[in-house]
Design a protein around this motif. Structure first.
Motif, mmCIF file in Angstrom:
data_model
loop_
_atom_site.group_PDB
_atom_site.id
_atom_site.type_symbol
_atom_site.label_atom_id
_atom_site.label_comp_id
_atom_site.label_asym_id
_atom_site.label_seq_id
_atom_site.Cartn_x
_atom_site.Cartn_y
_atom_site.Cartn_z
ATOM 1 N N PRO A 34 5.078 -39.630 -9.933
ATOM 2 C CA PRO A 34 5.439 -38.255 -10.149
ATOM 3 C C PRO A 34 6.584 -37.813 -9.287
ATOM 4 N N THR A 35 7.333 -36.877 -9.834
ATOM 5 C CA THR A 35 8.498 -36.362 -8.887
ATOM 6 C C THR A 35 7.781 -35.616 -7.731
ATOM 7 N N PRO A 36 8.435 -35.205 -6.903
ATOM 8 C CA PRO A 36 7.755 -34.556 -5.390
ATOM 9 C C PRO A 36 7.780 -33.029 -5.807
ATOM 10 N N LEU A 37 6.713 -32.399 -5.165
ATOM 11 C CA LEU A 37 6.686 -31.099 -5.160
ATOM 12 C C LEU A 37 6.940 -30.281 -3.717
ATOM 13 N N ALA A 68 6.569 -22.891 -4.843
ATOM 14 C CA ALA A 68 6.456 -24.436 -5.245
ATOM 15 C C ALA A 68 7.779 -24.949 -5.900
ATOM 16 N N PHE A 69 8.558 -25.888 -5.571
ATOM 17 C CA PHE A 69 9.750 -26.461 -6.320
ATOM 18 C C PHE A 69 9.488 -27.850 -6.925
ATOM 19 N N LYS A 70 9.476 -27.909 -8.048
ATOM 20 C CA LYS A 70 9.390 -29.432 -8.915
ATOM 21 C C LYS A 70 10.748 -30.170 -8.727
ATOM 22 N N ALA A 71 10.853 -31.126 -8.093
ATOM 23 C CA ALA A 71 12.097 -31.665 -8.046
ATOM 24 C C ALA A 71 12.369 -32.770 -9.008
ATOM 25 N N GLN A 89 -0.176 -30.976 -9.123
ATOM 26 C CA GLN A 89 0.283 -31.210 -7.697
ATOM 27 C C GLN A 89 0.029 -29.810 -6.895
ATOM 28 N N MET A 90 0.148 -28.768 -7.524
ATOM 29 C CA MET A 90 -0.037 -27.654 -6.833
ATOM 30 C C MET A 90 -1.658 -27.341 -6.682
ATOM 31 N N ALA A 91 -2.652 -27.723 -7.583
ATOM 32 C CA ALA A 91 -3.936 -27.834 -7.370
ATOM 33 C C ALA A 91 -4.390 -28.593 -6.121
ATOM 34 N N GLU A 92 -3.694 -29.969 -6.059
ATOM 35 C CA GLU A 92 -4.150 -30.698 -5.275
ATOM 36 C C GLU A 92 -3.767 -30.479 -3.733
#
Length: 311
Positions: A14-17, A28-31, A155-158
């Protein structure tokens, strides 16, 4: 779409958040700029190419792109052992052209002002018996791009950030925006484009597709210079009531500098438009906001001038 997400997860992590505070709110920024070939386009390309049957794979694929879709298709084709030919504008950034060649693809150049990349690509695909892989006007591509939304929501939920309530998504032809819209059915989606190239915004407001037209201003956002969106992507966004925002070249440069200083990320102009809409105040930050940073393939000389504030 979950099938597409599983496919992508099987070949790349996964790309980092990243999370940073803007207007007093954690955003939040999805990279996607950190994908192996520097952009989200890997997702749709992998989903599409893995669906091609074994017999057809030997004849390869043909695509058209200013650079990021080109590299995504080239990356996927190389992993699958397929030949790839990309129709690219003669003025495509050298970094994207070189990246495409480095991944083993063949390039055919065209003049974006006088020639049709779609026509050229279709003729080449027919002559070779290859599969044509559009950059956004394709259900497989849209599904693949939407995997970024599924991944970001997880990722946001985690991280305890809750559900995505509002996503800002860069928009050229609308493949990423349509995919994220389908992936996040409960979130508000805002597409962001450079001024003068905001045909999706105008189309959504009008209720029918409007082309960019002649006399569009120069833009550093080469990845978003689509002159006309497709009925497929427009229909997805229109049915969901998606709205659009346009940002200036100066606002985009400010966003690129902010991403470098605050997130330590290299983000190309087209990848920074969502952040530009937020920093400029054209969109207000809110809890559960997601900003997609769609690509990081920059021309180093131009990027250096942006960081120095001389451009």
């Amino acid at each position: 779409m979950r099938d597409a997400a599983a496919k992508v997860a099987s070949v790349v992590p996964p790309t980092p958040l990243f999370v940073a505070e803007i207007q007093g709110v954690a955003v939040a920024f999805k990279a996607e700029s950190l994908q192996p070939m520097g952009a989200f386009k890997l997702r749709g390309a992998w989903h599409r190419l893995t669906a091609i049957d074994a017999e057809s794979r030997s004849r390869g694929v043909v695509a058209f792109s200013s650079g990021n879709h080109a590299q995504g298709v080239a990356w996927a084709a190389k992993r699958l052992g397929m030949p790839a030919l990309i129709v690219m504008p003669a003025d495509a950034p050298r970094s994207k052209r070189d990246g495409t060649l480095a991944l083993g693809a063949e390039i055919v150049s065209y003049d974006r002002a006088t020639e049709s990349r779609e026509t050229i690509a279709a003729r080449l695909a027919e002559a070779r018996g290859a599969v044509l892989v559009p950059s956004f006007d394709d259900p497989w591509i849209i599904e693949g791009q939407g995997s970024a939304g599924i991944e970001a929501a997880q990722q946001m939920a985690e991280r305890g950030l809750g559900p995505v309530t509002h996503a800002l998504v860069p928009c050229g032809g609308g493949g990423l925006a349509a995919g994220v819209t389908l992936a996040l059915p409960d979130a508000k989606i805002t597409v962001v484009e450079p001024e003068g190239w905001d045909d999706m915004r105008r189309s959504l407001e009008a209720g029918w597709i409007e082309a960019v037209g002649e006399g569009a201003p120069p833009t550093a956002c080469d990845a978003l210079q689509t002159t006309r969106v497709s009925p497929l992507t427009f229909d997805v966004l229109s049915r969901r009531g998606v709205e659009g925002v346009a940002v200036s070249e100066a606002e985009i440069r400010t966003a690129q500098r902010w991403a470098a200083e605050r997130l330590r990320l290299v983000v190309e102009p087209g990848g920074a438009v969502g952040l530009a809409a937020l920093l400029s105040g054209k969109v207000r930050a809110q809890v559960g906001m997601l900003v997609v940073l769609s690509g990081g393939n920059v021309d180093l000389a131009a990027y250096g001038r942006v960081l120095a504030g001389s451009e």
